[in-house]
Scaffold this active site. Structure first.
Site, PDB file in Angstrom:
ATOM      1  N   ASP A  39      41.820  37.933  39.089  1.00  0.00           N
ATOM      2  CA  ASP A  39      40.788  37.185  38.843  1.00  0.00           C
ATOM      3  C   ASP A  39      40.118  37.659  37.620  1.00  0.00           C
ATOM      4  O   ASP A  39      38.843  37.108  37.363  1.00  0.00           O
ATOM      5  CB  ASP A  39      39.772  36.950  40.134  1.00  0.00           C
ATOM      6  CG  ASP A  39      40.526  36.467  41.183  1.00  0.00           C
ATOM      7  OD1 ASP A  39      41.209  35.363  41.232  1.00  0.00           O
ATOM      8  OD2 ASP A  39      40.273  36.933  42.276  1.00  0.00           O
ATOM      9  N   GLY A  40      40.322  38.726  37.052  1.00  0.00           N
ATOM     10  CA  GLY A  40      39.607  39.218  35.748  1.00  0.00           C
ATOM     11  C   GLY A  40      40.162  40.457  35.652  1.00  0.00           C
ATOM     12  O   GLY A  40      40.708  41.148  36.468  1.00  0.00           O
ATOM     13  N   SER A  99      35.060  38.611  34.241  1.00  0.00           N
ATOM     14  CA  SER A  99      35.105  38.164  35.704  1.00  0.00           C
ATOM     15  C   SER A  99      35.149  36.725  35.700  1.00  0.00           C
ATOM     16  O   SER A  99      34.081  36.268  35.567  1.00  0.00           O
ATOM     17  CB  SER A  99      34.105  39.010  36.520  1.00  0.00           C
ATOM     18  OG  SER A  99      34.252  38.729  37.882  1.00  0.00           O
ATOM     19  N   ARG A 100      36.256  35.941  36.173  1.00  0.00           N
ATOM     20  CA  ARG A 100      36.553  34.566  36.466  1.00  0.00           C
ATOM     21  C   ARG A 100      35.416  34.080  37.518  1.00  0.00           C
ATOM     22  O   ARG A 100      35.164  32.849  37.563  1.00  0.00           O
ATOM     23  CB  ARG A 100      38.048  34.310  36.214  1.00  0.00           C
ATOM     24  CG  ARG A 100      38.682  34.817  34.993  1.00  0.00           C
ATOM     25  CD  ARG A 100      40.113  34.020  35.062  1.00  0.00           C
ATOM     26  NE  ARG A 100      40.610  34.653  34.020  1.00  0.00           N
ATOM     27  CZ  ARG A 100      41.421  35.876  34.233  1.00  0.00           C
ATOM     28  NH1 ARG A 100      41.690  36.624  35.274  1.00  0.00           N
ATOM     29  NH2 ARG A 100      42.228  36.169  33.032  1.00  0.00           N
ATOM     30  N   ILE A 101      35.404  34.720  38.716  1.00  0.00           N
ATOM     31  CA  ILE A 101      34.882  34.152  39.507  1.00  0.00           C
ATOM     32  C   ILE A 101      33.704  35.209  40.172  1.00  0.00           C
ATOM     33  O   ILE A 101      32.708  34.725  41.301  1.00  0.00           O
ATOM     34  CB  ILE A 101      35.671  34.176  40.792  1.00  0.00           C
ATOM     35  CG1 ILE A 101      36.322  35.336  41.220  1.00  0.00           C
ATOM     36  CG2 ILE A 101      36.730  33.021  40.465  1.00  0.00           C
ATOM     37  CD1 ILE A 101      37.260  35.320  42.720  1.00  0.00           C
TER      38      ILE A 101
END
Length: 508
Positions: free
Chosen positions: A353-354, A378-380
């Site tokens: 997720d990153g 950091s996507r989420i």
């Protein structure tokens, strides 16, 4: 005590009623018993070498079946051919040789799980490596398991603080997230992971640290560091040493994942670190080539992506109907000369997720931790970041990247406008604030203190050499204060200004 009680508690027999029931059950079993043939397959070893055993026989063997050798060795089916079985060795004795008989165990490969593993160092089979007794356990968990279904998952909504200023403000991590630590060897990837483990003290988070193919000195250093900071009490170390069998190195991350997964299903928050998956990929390639599997890109087998995806997809955040636990994964991967587009790194970037990218030029320039903010994402994690820290961090990442571009012009002696000079000054100040020594993670309240001080321009008049001293005062003030992240900003402003003014008075 009565005689009947003595009969029950003497440890040699049961009460007359229990004895009668037992005799009745035995008599019933004898009446219905009929002898029959017990058919069991038996194979034989054809050759052994490099952690691999070729076996003939065992026509019913399936992938991942555990095999028991007559000499006491253990193996696992890893390849099925038309005439032979390829098995990776998990335990090898000196007497294992061609002709040794082999049988199927009839049960999947499992690892002991439970709270008894906290503070222990074990191998991927659950055997103790710290000199203690085998950990007492109540159940076993299979190494291979399906990842939680979509209906069991929840959004990542709780923060996991690493204690590192750059990460917690600009690249936040949430519980249940998969965040990759990527960079060349020797840039501090493991240090970031260890700092994150140390920072979980008092956060009600269990940790599992998996060491894959590491030297014994490295393993001992990690153990001593965690013990020194009191982090070993809530951490389990799963170790597959470089001198061990490659089969154990291949299974190590799955063993650590199973241990963490058990706690996750119990409703706990768990952090699992894989150090590192580059070594794991090379070990998997070695075993695959020895078993004559067709090589693909860079000689890796075609299913290497599936192996890592199967492992990392098990990290998630469960919803309340399924216990509400979470498993956060921090896999570590190595790059060569900063080549982020290599095969294994790009595989893991697409799975996670990153990533937190560590740059060699920043490291050589004295910026520690050497995290490249431009290539890290950091996507989420922003969904889980505390709203107060999220508000204070705001445009900080974008402003810092713009400062780096502006700073390039100063290298050529260009004259800048006053507004640009002020922006460069603020950027240099922020860069100095973001520097952080290893093994010094900061609590979330200390992060809030320096964010307020920076955003309110309370540090602008300081020399860069003074920043470390003043940050120490802010950290001490936050530690002794009753303020929390939920306190009002006015209270924080008053407190931070007071800490800085008191420090100024003391300095004068």
């Amino acid at each position: 005590m009565s005689s009947s009680a003595n009969k029950i508690n003497n440890g040699l027999g049961d009460s007359p009623i229990l004895e009668t029931n037992l005799l009745q059950r035995q008599a019933k079993w004898l009446d219905s018993y009929q002898p029959h043939l017990l058919i069991q397959e038996q194979g034989a070893v054809v050759s052994v070498g490099d952690g691999i055993a070729w076996i003939v026989g065992l026509p019913s063997a399936a992938m991942d079946d555990v095999l028991l050798f007559a000499d006491g060795s253990r193996g696992m089916v890893f390849d099925l051919n038309e005439n032979m079985i390829g098995a990776i060795l998990l335990l090898e004795t000196e007497t294992l040789t061609s002709g040794t008989t082999v049988q199927r165990s009839g049960h999947p490969l499992s690892v002991p799980v439970g709270d008894a593993l906290l503070g222990r160092t074990i191998d991927p089979l659950g055997r103790p490596l710290d000199g203690g007794e085998p950990p007492a356990h109540t159940c076993w968990q299979t190494l291979e398991a399906l990842s939680p279904p979509i209906v069991a998952r929840d959004f990542v909504h709780k923060p996991l603080y690493s204690g590192i200023k750059i990460i917690d403000t600009m690249i936040p991590i949430g519980r249940g997230q998969r965040q990759l630590l990527i960079g060349d060897e020797g840039l501090g990837r493991s240090s970031v992971a260890i700092d994150t483990v140390i920072n979980q003290r008092g956060q009600d988070v269990y940790c599992v640290y998996v060491l894959i193919g590491q030297k014994r000195s490295t393993v001992v250093n990690v153990m001593e560091t965690l013990k020194e900071f009191g982090a070993l009490d809530y951490t389990t170390l799963v170790v597959a040493e470089a001198t061990g069998l490659p089969g154990l190195q291949q299974l190590a991350p799955f063993a650590g994942c199973s241990i963490a997964e058990f706690w996750m299903h119990q409703g706990r928050d768990v952090l699992v670190i894989y150090d590192d998956l580059s070594t794991h990929a090379r070990t998997y390639r070695e075993l695959s080539l020895l078993l004559r599997r067709p090589p693909g890109r860079e000689a890796y087998p075609g299913d290497i992506f599936s192996v890592h995806a199967r492992l990392l997809e098990r990290a998630t955040s469960l919803n309340a109907n399924h216990g509400g636990g979470s498993m956060t994964a921090l896999p570590i991967v190595e790059t060569q000369l900063g080549e982020i587009a290599a095969y294994i790194p790009t595989n893991l970037i697409s799975i996670t997720d990153g990533q937190v990218y560590l740059d060699r030029n920043l490291f050589a320039g004295g910026f520690r931790p050497a995290i490249d903010i431009g290539l890290s994402v950091s996507r989420i994690g922003g969904q889980a970041q505390h709203p107060r820290i999220k508000d204070e961090a705001g445009r900080m990442k974008l402003d810092y990247l713009q400062f780096q571009e502006l700073e390039v012009f100063t290298r050529f002696g260009a004259r800048l406008e006053s507004s640009m000079e002020a922006a460069i000054r603020r950027g240099q100040l922020l860069r100095e604030i973001l520097k952080q020594d290893r093994l010094c993670p900061l609590p979330a309240t200390a992060q809030m203190a320096w964010l307020i001080a920076f955003n309110d321009h309370l540090l602008d008049k300081l020399e860069l050499q003074q920043i470390t001293t003043y940050l120490g005062r802010l950290q001490e003030g936050a530690r002794t204060s009753n303020l929390t992240l939920d306190s009002s900003r006015d209270d924080w402003q008053t407190a931070v200004a007071g800490w800085l003014s008191a420090d100024t008075d003391a300095t004068e």
